[in-house]
Scaffold this active site. Structure first.
Site, PDB file in Angstrom:
ATOM      1  N   TYR A 144       0.825  -1.219   0.000  1.00 54.82           N
ATOM      2  CA  TYR A 144       0.000   0.000   0.000  1.00 54.82           C
ATOM      3  C   TYR A 144       0.861   1.273   0.000  1.00 54.82           C
ATOM      4  O   TYR A 144       0.448   2.295  -0.539  1.00 54.82           O
ATOM      5  CB  TYR A 144      -1.016  -0.025   1.148  1.00 54.82           C
ATOM      6  CG  TYR A 144      -2.174  -0.939   0.804  1.00 54.82           C
ATOM      7  CD1 TYR A 144      -3.193  -0.500  -0.026  1.00 54.82           C
ATOM      8  CD2 TYR A 144      -2.189  -2.263   1.241  1.00 54.82           C
ATOM      9  CE1 TYR A 144      -4.222  -1.349  -0.403  1.00 54.82           C
ATOM     10  CE2 TYR A 144      -3.217  -3.123   0.877  1.00 54.82           C
ATOM     11  CZ  TYR A 144      -4.236  -2.663   0.053  1.00 54.82           C
ATOM     12  OH  TYR A 144      -5.236  -3.504  -0.336  1.00 54.82           O
ATOM     13  N   GLN A 186     -15.338   2.383  -6.868  1.00 58.53           N
ATOM     14  CA  GLN A 186     -14.648   1.245  -6.239  1.00 58.53           C
ATOM     15  C   GLN A 186     -13.187   1.607  -6.035  1.00 58.53           C
ATOM     16  O   GLN A 186     -12.437   0.845  -5.438  1.00 58.53           O
ATOM     17  CB  GLN A 186     -14.725   0.018  -7.152  1.00 58.53           C
ATOM     18  CG  GLN A 186     -16.125  -0.483  -7.381  1.00 58.53           C
ATOM     19  CD  GLN A 186     -16.169  -1.449  -8.554  1.00 58.53           C
ATOM     20  OE1 GLN A 186     -15.970  -2.651  -8.390  1.00 58.53           O
ATOM     21  NE2 GLN A 186     -16.419  -0.950  -9.737  1.00 58.53           N
ATOM     22  N   ASP A 194      -8.348   5.606  -4.924  1.00 58.21           N
ATOM     23  CA  ASP A 194      -7.610   6.844  -5.197  1.00 58.21           C
ATOM     24  C   ASP A 194      -8.513   8.054  -4.961  1.00 58.21           C
ATOM     25  O   ASP A 194      -9.728   7.912  -4.792  1.00 58.21           O
ATOM     26  CB  ASP A 194      -7.033   6.826  -6.621  1.00 58.21           C
ATOM     27  CG  ASP A 194      -8.109   6.829  -7.706  1.00 58.21           C
ATOM     28  OD1 ASP A 194      -8.958   7.735  -7.694  1.00 58.21           O
ATOM     29  OD2 ASP A 194      -8.091   5.933  -8.588  1.00 58.21           O
ATOM     30  N   HIS A 220     -14.988   1.202  -1.432  1.00 63.33           N
ATOM     31  CA  HIS A 220     -13.869   0.336  -1.045  1.00 63.33           C
ATOM     32  C   HIS A 220     -12.808   1.092  -0.242  1.00 63.33           C
ATOM     33  O   HIS A 220     -11.679   0.640  -0.126  1.00 63.33           O
ATOM     34  CB  HIS A 220     -13.240  -0.308  -2.290  1.00 63.33           C
ATOM     35  CG  HIS A 220     -14.142  -1.326  -2.937  1.00 63.33           C
ATOM     36  ND1 HIS A 220     -13.937  -1.831  -4.196  1.00 63.33           N
ATOM     37  CD2 HIS A 220     -15.265  -1.946  -2.475  1.00 63.33           C
ATOM     38  CE1 HIS A 220     -14.891  -2.705  -4.496  1.00 63.33           C
ATOM     39  NE2 HIS A 220     -15.717  -2.783  -3.468  1.00 63.33           N
ATOM     40  N   CYS A 235      -7.207   2.945  12.674  1.00 61.56           N
ATOM     41  CA  CYS A 235      -6.669   2.146  13.772  1.00 61.56           C
ATOM     42  C   CYS A 235      -7.618   0.987  14.041  1.00 61.56           C
ATOM     43  O   CYS A 235      -8.808   1.198  14.289  1.00 61.56           O
ATOM     44  CB  CYS A 235      -6.511   3.015  15.027  1.00 61.56           C
ATOM     45  SG  CYS A 235      -6.000   2.042  16.462  1.00 61.56           S
ATOM     46  N   THR A 252     -15.199  -0.579 -15.245  1.00 59.20           N
ATOM     47  CA  THR A 252     -15.225  -1.632 -14.228  1.00 59.20           C
ATOM     48  C   THR A 252     -15.531  -2.966 -14.894  1.00 59.20           C
ATOM     49  O   THR A 252     -16.360  -3.038 -15.811  1.00 59.20           O
ATOM     50  CB  THR A 252     -16.216  -1.297 -13.084  1.00 59.20           C
ATOM     51  OG1 THR A 252     -16.288  -2.409 -12.195  1.00 59.20           O
ATOM     52  CG2 THR A 252     -17.594  -0.929 -13.573  1.00 59.20           C
ATOM     53  N   SER A 253     -14.843  -4.022 -14.451  1.00 57.56           N
ATOM     54  CA  SER A 253     -14.923  -5.311 -15.146  1.00 57.56           C
ATOM     55  C   SER A 253     -16.166  -6.112 -14.785  1.00 57.56           C
ATOM     56  O   SER A 253     -16.406  -7.158 -15.372  1.00 57.56           O
ATOM     57  CB  SER A 253     -13.671  -6.131 -14.831  1.00 57.56           C
ATOM     58  OG  SER A 253     -13.597  -6.346 -13.439  1.00 57.56           O
ATOM     59  N   LEU A 256     -13.407  -0.018 -21.691  1.00 56.01           N
ATOM     60  CA  LEU A 256     -12.466  -0.302 -22.770  1.00 56.01           C
ATOM     61  C   LEU A 256     -12.862  -1.595 -23.474  1.00 56.01           C
ATOM     62  O   LEU A 256     -12.912  -1.686 -24.691  1.00 56.01           O
ATOM     63  CB  LEU A 256     -11.052  -0.422 -22.195  1.00 56.01           C
ATOM     64  CG  LEU A 256      -9.904  -0.406 -23.179  1.00 56.01           C
ATOM     65  CD1 LEU A 256      -9.900   0.878 -23.996  1.00 56.01           C
ATOM     66  CD2 LEU A 256      -8.574  -0.552 -22.449  1.00 56.01           C
TER      67      LEU A 256
HETATM   68  P1  NAD Z   1     -10.646  -4.247 -12.870  1.00 56.96           P
HETATM   69  O1  NAD Z   1      -9.160  -4.070 -12.903  1.00 56.96           O
HETATM   70  O2  NAD Z   1     -11.196  -5.572 -12.564  1.00 56.96           O
HETATM   71  O3  NAD Z   1     -11.226  -3.830 -14.327  1.00 56.96           O
HETATM   72  C1  NAD Z   1     -10.821  -2.687 -14.980  1.00 56.96           C
HETATM   73  C2  NAD Z   1     -11.784  -2.367 -16.110  1.00 56.96           C
HETATM   74  O4  NAD Z   1     -11.379  -1.137 -16.686  1.00 56.96           O
HETATM   75  C3  NAD Z   1     -11.823  -3.410 -17.251  1.00 56.96           C
HETATM   76  O5  NAD Z   1     -13.167  -3.638 -17.611  1.00 56.96           O
HETATM   77  C4  NAD Z   1     -11.069  -2.706 -18.394  1.00 56.96           C
HETATM   78  O6  NAD Z   1     -11.584  -3.068 -19.676  1.00 56.96           O
HETATM   79  C5  NAD Z   1     -11.356  -1.255 -18.093  1.00 56.96           C
HETATM   80  N1  NAD Z   1     -10.351  -0.296 -18.581  1.00 56.96           N
HETATM   81  C6  NAD Z   1      -8.992  -0.419 -18.602  1.00 56.96           C
HETATM   82  N2  NAD Z   1      -8.449   0.696 -19.127  1.00 56.96           N
HETATM   83  C7  NAD Z   1      -9.469   1.542 -19.424  1.00 56.96           C
HETATM   84  C8  NAD Z   1      -9.545   2.829 -19.999  1.00 56.96           C
HETATM   85  N3  NAD Z   1      -8.460   3.512 -20.370  1.00 56.96           N
HETATM   86  N4  NAD Z   1     -10.762   3.383 -20.179  1.00 56.96           N
HETATM   87  C9  NAD Z   1     -11.903   2.722 -19.823  1.00 56.96           C
HETATM   88  N5  NAD Z   1     -11.886   1.491 -19.268  1.00 56.96           N
HETATM   89  C10 NAD Z   1     -10.690   0.904 -19.080  1.00 56.96           C
HETATM   90  O7  NAD Z   1     -11.189  -3.113 -11.902  1.00 56.96           O
HETATM   91  P2  NAD Z   1     -12.566  -2.882 -11.105  1.00 56.96           P
HETATM   92  O8  NAD Z   1     -13.718  -3.350 -11.909  1.00 56.96           O
HETATM   93  O9  NAD Z   1     -12.531  -1.506 -10.563  1.00 56.96           O
HETATM   94  O10 NAD Z   1     -12.561  -3.865  -9.867  1.00 56.96           O
HETATM   95  C11 NAD Z   1     -11.762  -4.460  -9.135  1.00 56.96           C
HETATM   96  C12 NAD Z   1     -11.117  -3.812  -7.897  1.00 56.96           C
HETATM   97  O11 NAD Z   1      -9.972  -3.106  -8.319  1.00 56.96           O
HETATM   98  C13 NAD Z   1     -11.878  -2.826  -7.097  1.00 56.96           C
HETATM   99  O12 NAD Z   1     -12.125  -3.378  -5.851  1.00 56.96           O
HETATM  100  C14 NAD Z   1     -10.927  -1.631  -6.922  1.00 56.96           C
HETATM  101  O13 NAD Z   1     -10.927  -1.248  -5.572  1.00 56.96           O
HETATM  102  C15 NAD Z   1      -9.606  -2.177  -7.310  1.00 56.96           C
HETATM  103  N6  NAD Z   1      -8.617  -1.270  -7.913  1.00 56.96           N
HETATM  104  C16 NAD Z   1      -8.632   0.094  -7.690  1.00 56.96           C
HETATM  105  C17 NAD Z   1      -7.670   0.928  -8.278  1.00 56.96           C
HETATM  106  C18 NAD Z   1      -7.688   2.425  -7.982  1.00 56.96           C
HETATM  107  O14 NAD Z   1      -8.113   2.832  -6.896  1.00 56.96           O
HETATM  108  N7  NAD Z   1      -7.241   3.277  -8.907  1.00 56.96           N
HETATM  109  C19 NAD Z   1      -6.701   0.370  -9.135  1.00 56.96           C
HETATM  110  C20 NAD Z   1      -6.723  -1.037  -9.345  1.00 56.96           C
HETATM  111  C21 NAD Z   1      -7.685  -1.836  -8.728  1.00 56.96           C
END
Ligand code: NAD
Length: 253
Positions: A72, A110, A113, A128, A136, A196-197, A222
């Site tokens: 982290y 989710q 950041d 999240h 704490c 989101t996936s 994407l």
């Molecule tokens: P995921 O990584 O599972 O999916 C990412 C999605 O974003 C995919 O569907 C992909 O096709 C799409 N994507 C990638 N690049 C893109 C772009 N340039 N434009 C549009 N779409 C794009 O992420 P998720 O669905 O958020 O879920 C999983 C977990 O990942 C969450 O719990 C989240 O907390 C965590 N996460 C958060 C961060 C962050 O805070 N920035 C980073 C990574 C993972």
């Protein structure tokens, strides 16, 4: 009277239809800010070096707190040097634009950041948690955390060491603010999922709940998400292009 009322409501409801919008964002919206997603097809970034399933759990923290805190710390440093992209800015414009028209935007993310806030979004629900905060485990106090965290750090409130952890939701823990989210979903007239996936629950289930209530749903991504067939509309492409284009359409309605 009833018939007239019905007609009047029908005519008025057309332009008002999208005034209460519920948006769910995921890692994809921050990908072009350099933060990387879980599903990184290029196999680059911190996700290629660390397995989140082995680090983002309460069990991992109990077993090896140094490794979890280091993971982290790295993500926090990456975040501090990152900047919001055009998609984050567009959603901030949408919030202000809808408010000015008497409408409403609920932005649920989710992401841990703070790029939505840095782009100007005023009301963001972090289901999240937030990377730039620490909690704490002993006294539950939540404080801003910009520097690295170490096991030897003492909580500023109760003084205990070894109990400070990132204020994020790990696998196996309950997402935050679910009552507020459920209420907003019930009141929305359009759901939009961005970057989101559709693989992580309960967020992935929001679209099914919205559809069951007759709320329209749009996916901006994407690549098509795992639950893509549940959406009425799909816009595929990079968020920095698709999101501003969609926001301009909504605001020019
Ligand atoms: P995921 O990584 O599972 O999916 C990412 C999605 O974003 C995919 O569907 C992909 O096709 C799409 N994507 C990638 N690049 C893109 C772009 N340039 N434009 C549009 N779409 C794009 O992420 P998720 O669905 O958020 O879920 C999983 C977990 O990942 C969450 O719990 C989240 O907390 C965590 N996460 C958060 C961060 C962050 O805070 N920035 C980073 C990574 C993972």
């Amino acid at each position: 009277m009833g018939g007239e009322g019905g007609e009047l409501t029908g005519r008025l409801s057309e332009p008002l239809r999208r005034r209460n919008i519920f948006i769910l964002t995921g890692a994809g919206i921050s990908a072009e800010s350099g933060l990387g997603t879980f599903r990184d097809s290029k196999g680059e970034g911190i996700w290629a070096r660390f397995d989140p399933m082995k680090l983002a759990t309460p069990e991992a923290f109990a077993r090896d707190p140094e490794a979890v805190l280091a993971f982290y710390d790295l993500r926090r440093r990456n975040l501090i040097s990152a900047s919001p992209n055009a998609a984050h800015f567009a959603l901030a414009r949408l919030e202000a634009g809808l408010l000015a028209r008497g409408g409403r935007l609920t932005l649920v993310t989710q992401n841990i950041d703070d790029l939505h806030e840095r782009a100007g979004s005023r009301r963001v629900i972090h289901m999240h948690g937030e990377l730039l905060k620490a909690r704490c485990d002993a006294c539950e106090t939540v404080r801003p955390q910009l520097g690295d965290l170490a096991v030897s750090h003492a909580c500023g409130t109760c003084g205990r060491t070894g109990a400070l952890r990132p204020h994020v939701v790990w696998f196996g823990e309950m997402p935050m603010r679910m009552d507020e989210i459920e209420r907003a979903l019930r009141e929305a007239d359009l759901l939009v999922a961005i970057g989101t996936s559709g693989a992580v629950y309960p967020a992935a289930g929001f679209v099914a709940g919205a559809r069951a209530r007759g709320i329209r749903a749009c996916e901006i991504n994407l690549e098509a998400a795992d639950n893509a067939d549940l959406f009425d509309e799909q816009r595929l492409g990079a968020a920095s292009e698709t999101v501003p284009a969609w926001v301009e359409e909504i605001l020019s309605e």
